[in-house]
Design a protein around this motif. Structure first.
Motif: not given
Length: 197
Positions: A63-69, A71
């Motif tokens: 999840h840290k690889s995405y800019p938002s929840r 995404a």
């Protein structure tokens, strides 16, 4: 064949209980269903090792690889959707998946998204359920399998197990007793859902 997709963040003991029960009770033959994929948002989740050892496909979506929840949930939803078939949408099973899902994700998988929560819902939603139960002085705690809705830990209840709270319980001892019940009721609730499909 109906695919079951299980989401984990850690040890995956409930996932393992589902996998073992599905094998022991011949879900493939009985319900035309199999655990097809285990997804974790953490690459070091121990449950992934168990799944791989069982020959189950695994995916890590950090999840840290995405800019938002939003995404992250969109990418997660697209990954799960690859395991849908037109006549058999996958059952999506949250088993210690430590993410609050967006309403759009919940809506996308409505009616086939399940979770297990370590309390007798609607009591003690959210985190630290065992300590809160002890602090409240309740005599009974337990676990609840429910369908997931947009409101956290409030979906329709599928199955519950009751565990007594003992005078000398700590959060850890209570959690351990509740967990043994989780391993029984989660597979049972999923089997009942599969029977209805």
């Amino acid at each position: 064949m109906k695919n079951i997709v299980i989401l984990i963040s850690g040890g995956g003991s409930n996932m393992a209980a589902v996998v073992r029960t599905a094998e022991r009770e011949h879900w493939a033959k009985r319900y035309g269903a199999k655990v097809a994929l285990v997804i974790s948002n953490k690459a070091d989740a121990k449950g992934l090792d168990f799944a791989r050892a069982q020959g189950i496909a695994t995916e890590v979506l950090d999840h840290k690889s995405y800019p938002s929840r939003e995404a992250f949930d969109a990418a997660l939803g697209d990954l799960i959707a690859r395991y849908d078939t037109p006549e058999q949408p996958a059952l999506v099973v949250l088993a210690g998946f430590m993410r609050i899902l967006t309403p759009a994700f919940v809506e996308r998988f409505a009616g086939r998204l399940t979770n297990i929560h370590p309390s007798l819902l609607p009591a003690f939603t959210g985190l630290h359920t065992h300590q809160r139960a002890i602090d409240a002085g309740v005599q009974f705690a337990g676990a609840t399998v429910h369908l997931v809705t947009a409101e956290l830990d409030h979906g329709p209840i599928l199955e519950q197990a009751v565990v007594p709270v003992l005078p000398d319980d700590t959060a850890d001892t209570l959690a351990a007793r509740v967990l043994t019940q989780e391993h029984l009721i989660y597979p049972r609730a999923l089997a009942r859902l599969l029977e209805g499909h």
